[in-house]
Motif scaffolding. Sequence first.
Motif, PDB file in Angstrom:
ATOM      1  N   SER A 139     -19.892  -4.304  17.001  1.00 26.24           N
ATOM      2  CA  SER A 139     -18.955  -4.613  18.082  1.00 26.24           C
ATOM      3  C   SER A 139     -19.043  -6.071  18.514  1.00 26.24           C
ATOM      4  N   ALA A 140     -20.119  -6.434  19.187  1.00 26.37           N
ATOM      5  CA  ALA A 140     -20.223  -7.779  19.749  1.00 26.37           C
ATOM      6  C   ALA A 140     -20.465  -8.841  18.680  1.00 26.37           C
ATOM      7  N   LEU A 141     -21.502  -8.646  17.850  1.00 22.63           N
ATOM      8  CA  LEU A 141     -21.801  -9.647  16.834  1.00 22.63           C
ATOM      9  C   LEU A 141     -20.724  -9.670  15.752  1.00 22.63           C
ATOM     10  N   GLY A 142     -20.110  -8.515  15.482  1.00 18.16           N
ATOM     11  CA  GLY A 142     -19.003  -8.483  14.524  1.00 18.16           C
ATOM     12  C   GLY A 142     -17.849  -9.349  14.999  1.00 18.16           C
ATOM     13  N   LEU A 143     -17.508  -9.234  16.289  1.00 16.80           N
ATOM     14  CA  LEU A 143     -16.457 -10.086  16.847  1.00 16.80           C
ATOM     15  C   LEU A 143     -16.850 -11.554  16.768  1.00 16.80           C
ATOM     16  N   LEU A 144     -18.104 -11.848  17.081  1.00 15.97           N
ATOM     17  CA  LEU A 144     -18.557 -13.237  17.040  1.00 15.97           C
ATOM     18  C   LEU A 144     -18.473 -13.810  15.626  1.00 15.97           C
ATOM     19  N   ARG A 145     -18.808 -12.999  14.621  1.00 19.22           N
ATOM     20  CA  ARG A 145     -18.704 -13.475  13.228  1.00 19.22           C
ATOM     21  C   ARG A 145     -17.243 -13.754  12.860  1.00 19.22           C
ATOM     22  N   LEU A 146     -16.349 -12.902  13.326  1.00 20.40           N
ATOM     23  CA  LEU A 146     -14.919 -13.128  13.071  1.00 20.40           C
ATOM     24  C   LEU A 146     -14.445 -14.412  13.746  1.00 20.40           C
ATOM     25  N   VAL A 147     -14.897 -14.631  14.972  1.00 22.15           N
ATOM     26  CA  VAL A 147     -14.502 -15.834  15.708  1.00 22.15           C
ATOM     27  C   VAL A 147     -14.985 -17.089  14.989  1.00 22.15           C
ATOM     28  N   GLN A 148     -16.232 -17.060  14.505  1.00 15.63           N
ATOM     29  CA  GLN A 148     -16.819 -18.218  13.849  1.00 15.63           C
ATOM     30  C   GLN A 148     -16.077 -18.590  12.563  1.00 15.63           C
ATOM     31  N   THR A 149     -15.428 -17.635  11.945  1.00 18.20           N
ATOM     32  CA  THR A 149     -14.781 -17.877  10.646  1.00 18.20           C
ATOM     33  C   THR A 149     -13.255 -17.854  10.779  1.00 18.20           C
ATOM     34  N   PHE A 150     -12.699 -16.683  11.014  1.00 16.76           N
ATOM     35  CA  PHE A 150     -11.247 -16.569  11.144  1.00 16.76           C
ATOM     36  C   PHE A 150     -10.741 -17.287  12.401  1.00 16.76           C
ATOM     37  N   GLY A 151     -11.505 -17.210  13.492  1.00 19.34           N
ATOM     38  CA  GLY A 151     -11.080 -17.869  14.722  1.00 19.34           C
ATOM     39  C   GLY A 151     -10.937 -19.368  14.543  1.00 19.34           C
ATOM     40  N   SER A 152     -11.883 -19.971  13.864  1.00 17.11           N
ATOM     41  CA  SER A 152     -11.811 -21.416  13.622  1.00 17.11           C
ATOM     42  C   SER A 152     -10.581 -21.768  12.792  1.00 17.11           C
ATOM     43  N   ALA A 153     -10.286 -20.945  11.785  1.00 17.56           N
ATOM     44  CA  ALA A 153      -9.113 -21.192  10.947  1.00 17.56           C
ATOM     45  C   ALA A 153      -7.830 -21.034  11.755  1.00 17.56           C
ATOM     46  N   MET A 154      -7.784 -20.054  12.645  1.00 17.20           N
ATOM     47  CA  MET A 154      -6.587 -19.835  13.458  1.00 17.20           C
ATOM     48  C   MET A 154      -6.395 -20.959  14.469  1.00 17.20           C
ATOM     49  N   LEU A 155      -7.481 -21.474  15.028  1.00 17.91           N
ATOM     50  CA  LEU A 155      -7.366 -22.624  15.933  1.00 17.91           C
ATOM     51  C   LEU A 155      -6.735 -23.812  15.215  1.00 17.91           C
ATOM     52  N   ALA A 156      -7.133 -24.022  13.964  1.00 16.74           N
ATOM     53  CA  ALA A 156      -6.620 -25.164  13.209  1.00 16.74           C
ATOM     54  C   ALA A 156      -5.154 -24.999  12.847  1.00 16.74           C
ATOM     55  N   ARG A 157      -4.677 -23.741  12.815  1.00 18.06           N
ATOM     56  CA  ARG A 157      -3.295 -23.481  12.392  1.00 18.06           C
ATOM     57  C   ARG A 157      -2.370 -23.136  13.559  1.00 18.06           C
ATOM     58  N   ALA A 158      -2.830 -23.328  14.788  1.00 15.25           N
ATOM     59  CA  ALA A 158      -2.041 -22.908  15.938  1.00 15.25           C
ATOM     60  C   ALA A 158      -0.759 -23.706  16.115  1.00 15.25           C
ATOM     61  N   GLY A 159      -0.691 -24.902  15.556  1.00 15.86           N
ATOM     62  CA  GLY A 159       0.508 -25.723  15.727  1.00 15.86           C
ATOM     63  C   GLY A 159       1.331 -25.868  14.464  1.00 15.86           C
ATOM     64  N   ASP A 160       1.238 -24.910  13.558  1.00 14.02           N
ATOM     65  CA  ASP A 160       1.918 -25.018  12.263  1.00 14.02           C
ATOM     66  C   ASP A 160       3.361 -24.525  12.280  1.00 14.02           C
ATOM     67  N   GLY A 161       4.024 -24.628  13.407  1.00 17.74           N
ATOM     68  CA  GLY A 161       5.437 -24.257  13.472  1.00 17.74           C
ATOM     69  C   GLY A 161       5.663 -22.779  13.293  1.00 17.74           C
ATOM     70  N   GLU A 162       6.648 -22.435  12.455  1.00 19.07           N
ATOM     71  CA  GLU A 162       7.038 -21.036  12.287  1.00 19.07           C
ATOM     72  C   GLU A 162       5.954 -20.195  11.635  1.00 19.07           C
ATOM     73  N   ARG A 163       5.051 -20.803  10.887  1.00 19.21           N
ATOM     74  CA  ARG A 163       3.998 -20.041  10.218  1.00 19.21           C
ATOM     75  C   ARG A 163       2.641 -20.301  10.863  1.00 19.21           C
ATOM     76  N   SER A 164       2.641 -20.526  12.152  1.00 23.92           N
ATOM     77  CA  SER A 164       1.386 -20.807  12.845  1.00 23.92           C
ATOM     78  C   SER A 164       0.628 -19.521  13.157  1.00 23.92           C
ATOM     79  N   ALA A 165      -0.664 -19.659  13.422  1.00 24.36           N
ATOM     80  CA  ALA A 165      -1.449 -18.528  13.917  1.00 24.36           C
ATOM     81  C   ALA A 165      -0.890 -18.113  15.269  1.00 24.36           C
ATOM     82  N   ALA A 166      -0.784 -16.797  15.506  1.00 24.34           N
ATOM     83  CA  ALA A 166      -0.055 -16.337  16.686  1.00 24.34           C
ATOM     84  C   ALA A 166      -0.885 -15.493  17.642  1.00 24.34           C
ATOM     85  N   ALA A 167      -1.720 -14.566  17.134  1.00 21.38           N
ATOM     86  CA  ALA A 167      -2.354 -13.622  18.060  1.00 21.38           C
ATOM     87  C   ALA A 167      -3.633 -13.044  17.473  1.00 21.38           C
ATOM     88  N   TRP A 168      -4.468 -12.597  18.399  1.00 18.42           N
ATOM     89  CA  TRP A 168      -5.725 -11.907  18.077  1.00 18.42           C
ATOM     90  C   TRP A 168      -5.762 -10.665  18.954  1.00 18.42           C
TER      91      TRP A 168
END
Length: 328
Positions: free
Chosen positions: A188-217
């Motif tokens: 639960s907790a550490l699993g979410l943290l691992r996702l944040v460290q990997t997928f979350g970082s990638a989504m932060l970097a893609r948040a401004g990519d226009g129509e194909r930007s990262a949108a939600a978690w």
Amino acid sequence: ITADPYFRRRPPTRQGLVKADCGVTMISLLHRDCPPEGRVALSIKTDGAGQPVVFAHPETGGGLHMQDDPVWRELTAQPKFRRILITDGRSPVAVPLIKQLLAAGADSVFVGVSERWKPHVQLEQAVSELDGVSLHDLDLRDERSVSDLASEIGGKTDILINTAHHFRPGSMFDAGQTLRAKDAIDISALGLLRLVQTFGSAMLARAGDGERSAAAWVNVLSIWSQQGRPASAIYAAAQAAELSLAQSLRGEMSHVGVRVSNIFVGPMEEPWFEDMPPPKVAPAALAKAILKALNEGLEDSYVGDIAVEFRDRMSRNPKEVERLMWRG
């Protein structure tokens, strides 16, 4: 002019003055199909920075592609045209959620599955019958597993839906609860943290990519994340830790406009909850609630009669709810 970094990245947005039936005139964001004169429908949304805004759209009609308006999509996280990761394909909600996301127009659905060697007939059958779905090795307890998948599809994931949970009933006084606590927190907790460290970082970097930007978690959480339950003490504690991280994640993501939605649910229709009395939440109902949260840009949703009653009682008298939990 605003100092909020979210708005400084965005181009000018169409706005107008709308006079409500009650007589109040307000500044509203406008759907591109709103006429210069005439009636519109108003709704309250939260923008990507988490601030409430009024949105106006045509009262009737609007055409087949009304929901493709860029401002509307900015204020929501609709699955249409988006690539979505479901973190736990073994969750009972996974199959109905896959079907509903594809029906809503998702481009593709990635499904994480731990221990792929174990059969999951319902999931495998659904994948074989549907286009746009792929299975991937993903064990939230294994940092390498999460990192490997993020390196493969992290840059393609527009919406992440974390469906993982580890429910095991039992009092704190039962034997073996320390090991159960490690398992529950690891998923639960550490699993979410691992996702944040990997997928979350990638989504932060893609948040401004226009129509194909990262949108939600999206995080699927138990209502017990908000209140301890002696009969499932370890599970409730692990869920509470996950909720705390999810709320911090929402604050971090708000700076770039990625929405974080928490879905609170009571006991579900699955074997681990079979000893609990009804009503229980059907997986299809939970999938529908997740889709609604994405379509409407909701931050918090409560699914099922027990969850809704829990929310209402907590708002009136939290101590009453605490004592009700003592009875199981």
